[in-house]
Design an enzyme around this catalytic site. Structure first.
Site, PDB file in Angstrom:
ATOM      1  CE  LYS A  98      -2.913   2.940   2.792  1.00 16.70           C
ATOM      2  NZ  LYS A  98      -1.947   4.051   2.600  1.00 16.70           N
ATOM      3  N   GLY A 103       7.716   5.058   8.134  1.00 15.50           N
ATOM      4  CA  GLY A 103       6.917   6.261   8.329  1.00 15.50           C
ATOM      5  C   GLY A 103       7.169   6.867   9.692  1.00 15.50           C
ATOM      6  CB  SER A 104       5.262   9.414  11.524  1.00 26.28           C
ATOM      7  OG  SER A 104       3.994   8.821  11.773  1.00 26.28           O
ATOM      8  CB  ALA A 141       2.446   9.360  15.568  1.00 25.28           C
ATOM      9  CB  THR A 142       1.951   6.138  11.415  1.00 31.14           C
ATOM     10  OG1 THR A 142       1.440   7.456  11.183  1.00 31.14           O
ATOM     11  CG2 THR A 142       1.145   5.150  10.602  1.00 31.14           C
ATOM     12  N   GLY A 143       3.766   4.382  13.461  1.00 33.41           N
ATOM     13  CA  GLY A 143       4.379   3.115  13.831  1.00 33.41           C
ATOM     14  C   GLY A 143       3.755   2.528  15.090  1.00 33.41           C
ATOM     15  CD  GLU A 161      13.486   4.121   8.111  1.00 32.63           C
ATOM     16  OE1 GLU A 161      13.321   5.099   8.877  1.00 32.63           O
ATOM     17  OE2 GLU A 161      13.503   4.217   6.884  1.00 32.63           O
ATOM     18  CB  CYS A 210      13.749   8.362   7.892  1.00 33.71           C
ATOM     19  SG  CYS A 210      11.981   8.146   7.571  1.00 33.71           S
ATOM     20  CD  GLU A 255      11.633  12.866  11.400  1.00 28.57           C
ATOM     21  OE1 GLU A 255      12.277  12.284  10.507  1.00 28.57           O
ATOM     22  OE2 GLU A 255      10.651  12.362  11.965  1.00 28.57           O
TER      23      GLU A 255
END
Length: 461
Positions: free
Chosen positions: A163, A217-218, A220-222, A239, A273, A367
């Site tokens: 996705k 990704g971020s 928060a989303t991780g 990551e 990143c 960041e």
């Protein structure tokens, strides 16, 4: 596209961040579409796993060749949806890197290991595919990171459902379409959506038919991915964000390191990143480093990525533009703007250098993920190391010095997954890459990354 649905899914628009123009449309898929994709992947996986190691390696080499053969088409599509220039370390570089990564990964393998073979018996360690791997990719490197996820998983016998970000789905869709010419049906499928009515990433993370999630990704989303995956005890490779620190030692040559510092911080317009996001410079050479960085940075052309003269482009989306604008505005009130600092038109933001900041200032602590570099003066090297480590992130770091041995000794004191000497962010396919602390779990690349797409089975004879 490799997913068939009943009727044509409604589409969502994809915009060029340099102009705001609609450049294409991607299917807005549903949870039912995801179910069909996963079912197809599960059906295809045993046959793909049964292929010989050499057969899978050859297919992965064919994927690398497809990227090379269609490099200009993919680069132009990538520039239009992501914003990065065609030239320099832009879209052509990304597609070339993706092809090189796929080719290198094709040559890796994980043969059985004999752990014991004596009078007491024989013990072998085998690596078997996880099953179906779900890949969730970000908008900053839409093709390169997709290859980082997909090819290692395919190489060891998994099937993949991927996705892409709704902001940058077009190059990924085209790649999967091209890949269907060399991959068996169902081995690689793609789902796209605008994440409004249905969050396909969350659906994938909790889906009982997906055995592992690879997410970039971020932070928060991780965390959300981990929560969603807990119910099915999925394996994870995450990551996540970084706030990489660089430490310039007093023996460094400002003129020699300026170019490396710039690209360490501003590659992909800072939307990386593992970019250099905090720069600690010893008091002895602080002003000279600032001057050298300003001199190098002021000559970098910024413009529409489709213009062959551009070296940096716009920020990719309004949300990230607003984050960078807010952090820079706060930093301008606390420190000294050496260059840039004022938002441009649309999503363009000039490369910005700000001195006079310290830990505790938002541009240092958070960041920024954009073209703004805080420069922090220090006098004590131990204090600089402590300040660099005083952050919840731990992806990358760097040390800049004329004495490589001293730099390597200092590098071992940094709390991060990768440390570079006199450069920053230069990942490569033969070296494992991953973060510590909040910057993720697991590694990618090399044999260690390949193994993360497998489960271990020990056979006692």
């Amino acid at each position: 596209m490799t997913i068939s649905t009943t009727g044509r899914p409604a589409g969502f628009a994809v915009h060029n961040p340099a102009t705001g123009a609609v450049i294409g449309e991607a299917p807005n898929m549903t949870a039912a579409d995801l179910d069909r994709a996963v079912a197809r992947a599960r059906a295809a996986q045993p046959g793909w796993a049964a292929a010989s190691d050499d057969q899978r390696a050859e297919v992965c080499r064919a994927l690398a060749a497809l990227l090379t053969d269609h490099s200009e088409e993919l680069a132009r599509l990538l520039t239009q949806e992501q914003g990065k220039p065609l030239n320099g370390l832009g879209s052509r570089w990304e597609i070339g890197g993706a092809a090189a990564w796929a080719g290198y990964t094709a040559g890796l393998s994980l043969p059985p290991k004999v752990l014991q073979d004596d009078a007491a018996g024989r013990v072998e360690l085998h690596r078997k595919p996880v099953g179906v791997v779900g890949s969730i990719t970000p908008w900053n490197f839409p093709v390169l990171i997709a290859i980082w996820h997909i090819v290692p998983a395919l190489r060891v016998g998994n099937t993949v459902v991927m996705k892409p970000s709704p902001l940058t789905p077009l190059a990924a869709l085209r790649f999967v379409e091209l890949a269907s010419a060399v991959l068996p049906a169902g081995v690689l499928t793609i789902v796209t959506g605008d994440d409004r009515a249905v969050n396909l990433g969350a659906e994938m993370s909790s889906h009982p038919g997906i055995d592992k999630i690879v997410f970039t990704g971020s932070i928060a989303t991780g965390r959300q991915v981990m929560r969603s995956a807990a119910g099915t005890l999925k394996r994870l490779t995450l990551e996540l964000g970084g706030n990489d620190a660089g430490i310039v030692l007093p023996d460094a040559d400002p003129g020699l390191i300026a170019e490396g510092l710039f690209w360490g911080a501003f590659i992909n317009n800072g939307q990386t990143c593992a970019a250099l996001k905090r720069l600690y410079v010893h008091d002895d050479i602080h002003d000279q480093v600032c001057e050298a960085l300003v001199e190098y940075t002021r000559n970098i052309p910024v413009g529409d990525g489709m213009d062959e003269a551009s070296i940096l482009g716009p920020l990719q989306n309004r949300m990230q533009f607003d984050v960078v604008s807010g952090l820079v505005a706060s930093a301008a009130n606390r420190g000294q703007v050496l260059l840039g600092g004022k938002p441009g038109e649309g999503l363009f933001f000039p490369p910005t250098l700000i001195a006079g900041l310290a830990n505790g200032d938002p541009l240092v602590d958070r960041e920024q993920f954009g073209p703004a570099l805080p420069i922090i003066r220090y006098t004590d090297i131990a204090g600089a190391v402590a300040a660099a480590n005083d952050n919840p992130n731990g992806l990358g770091g760097s040390v800049w010095s004329s004495d490589p041995d001293a730099a390597r000794a200092l590098a071992l004191q940094l709390e991060c997954g990768s440390v570079w000497i006199n450069k920053h962010g230069a990942v490569q396919p033969n070296a494992p890459f991953g973060g510590v602390k909040s910057s993720g779990m697991g590694v990618q690349f090399a044999e260690e990354g390949l193994a993360e797409n497998t489960v271990a089975q020990v056979v006692f004879g």
